[in-house]
Design an enzyme around this catalytic site. Sequence first.
Site, short mmCIF file in Angstrom:
data_model
loop_
_atom_site.label_atom_id
_atom_site.label_comp_id
_atom_site.label_asym_id
_atom_site.label_seq_id
_atom_site.Cartn_x
_atom_site.Cartn_y
_atom_site.Cartn_z
CD GLU A 297 -3.27 6.65 3.82
OE1 GLU A 297 -4.34 6.47 3.19
OE2 GLU A 297 -2.32 5.85 3.77
CG HIS A 300 -4.47 7.75 -1.60
ND1 HIS A 300 -3.95 7.30 -2.79
CD2 HIS A 300 -3.73 7.15 -0.62
CE1 HIS A 300 -2.95 6.48 -2.56
NE2 HIS A 300 -2.79 6.38 -1.24
CD GLU A 376 -0.52 3.61 -2.09
OE1 GLU A 376 0.16 4.22 -1.24
OE2 GLU A 376 -1.75 3.47 -2.02
#
Length: 436
Positions: A297, A300, A376
């Site tokens: 996460e 990102h 991703e």
Amino acid sequence: MGTWASLDAMWDLPAEKWIFWAVLLFSWTVYLWETFLAQRQRRIYKTTTRVPPELEQIMDSETFEKSRLYQLDKSTFSFWSGLYSEVEGTFILLFGGIPYLWRLSGRFCGYVGFGPEYETLDFFMKDAIKKFVVTQCILLPVSSLLLYIIKIGGDYFFIYAWLFTLVVSLVLVTIYADYIAPLFDKFTPLPEGKLKQEIEVMAKNIDFPLTKVYVVEGSKRSSHSNAYFYGFFKNKRIVLFDTLLEEYSVLNKGIQEDSGMEPRNDGEGDSEEIKAKVKNKKQGCKNEEVLAVLGHELGHWKLGHTVKNIIISQMNSFLCFFLFAVLIGQKELFAAFGFYDSQPTLIGLLIIFQFIFSPYNEVLSFCLTVLSRRFEFQADAFARKLGKAKDLYSALIKLNKDNLGFPVSDWLFSMWHYSHPPLLERLQALKSAKQD
């Protein structure tokens, strides 16, 4: 002669008729395409009855079968609900339903699906009422102000409308986690301990300006696991679902007693099969796996995916408002949907954004899906560079199991629909020597 006469008559149709039939034809084209893709995926659910070799060590056959049947039930419901929605929409268009509903306007209604994830009817009803109230408190003033801006903005109203929606979206992102989300779920600070310390160390190592870490009681409404961060500039917070944390998950409490597979106190006499079953039935991830998920996460953020998505979203929003400004004066658009004597701004928004932009929205959605999958893979690669490939590998499998996701996908269905790469592709990428 009769055929040519029919073709000539068709070409002589007024512009509003062409618009109407083009919208209806495209709607059914999209529906048939989606149905074709869904049937391909449904065939996968029916024929794939064995656990893939990559998952045998963590996913037992019972969980795999449960996931398969769950997805089959979802696909059946989706087929019938999709068919009903398409037929209903077609009848509304064919029989002038939009003008009729406009004449009956003044009422606002909300729809909430009753899903199997809610524990009780009482919880569902309270949640639905709160959602309705909060939605109306936000939607009504925002919609009213937007319509007012369009009305008084003159030739350049699309710029003001875009700026207004930009400000609203930034405000909502800022206040959602602190003021809106707590209305539905309980947020508590993550207690001091090894996990919190390791999260703070990882954040510091990548210069992530972490200020707080919360645990949200997501298990009250769903067994799905998740983690996310929010906040602007130097005030970032991380939120972990309690279902993500093995030691927090309420489903793990008393699991050995409930399953009748409690280990002996002396540690002897328990077969490897029983130990594996207890392990497979547990929900959530170990601390190392939670850190790996957070590494993904935070990847990102570090790679700028969040900023890039905001920029793309705002560019699209500006383009849509500009095209809306170009098209709103076309009387044929309103006439195509039964508005011959008036051109209400709200109806113009509905017609242009929902119907006229449909082809553009389909193409854009697919492009964003492709971009999301690329992001991703890059975030997975970032977590791998942090030395967490092994833990992310096992975490992805556990999360897929906890969320009752089916690990096998039809390539065309996943390419069109999945914003995240299929599980087996992500696992293969984590194992490979190179990753884009």
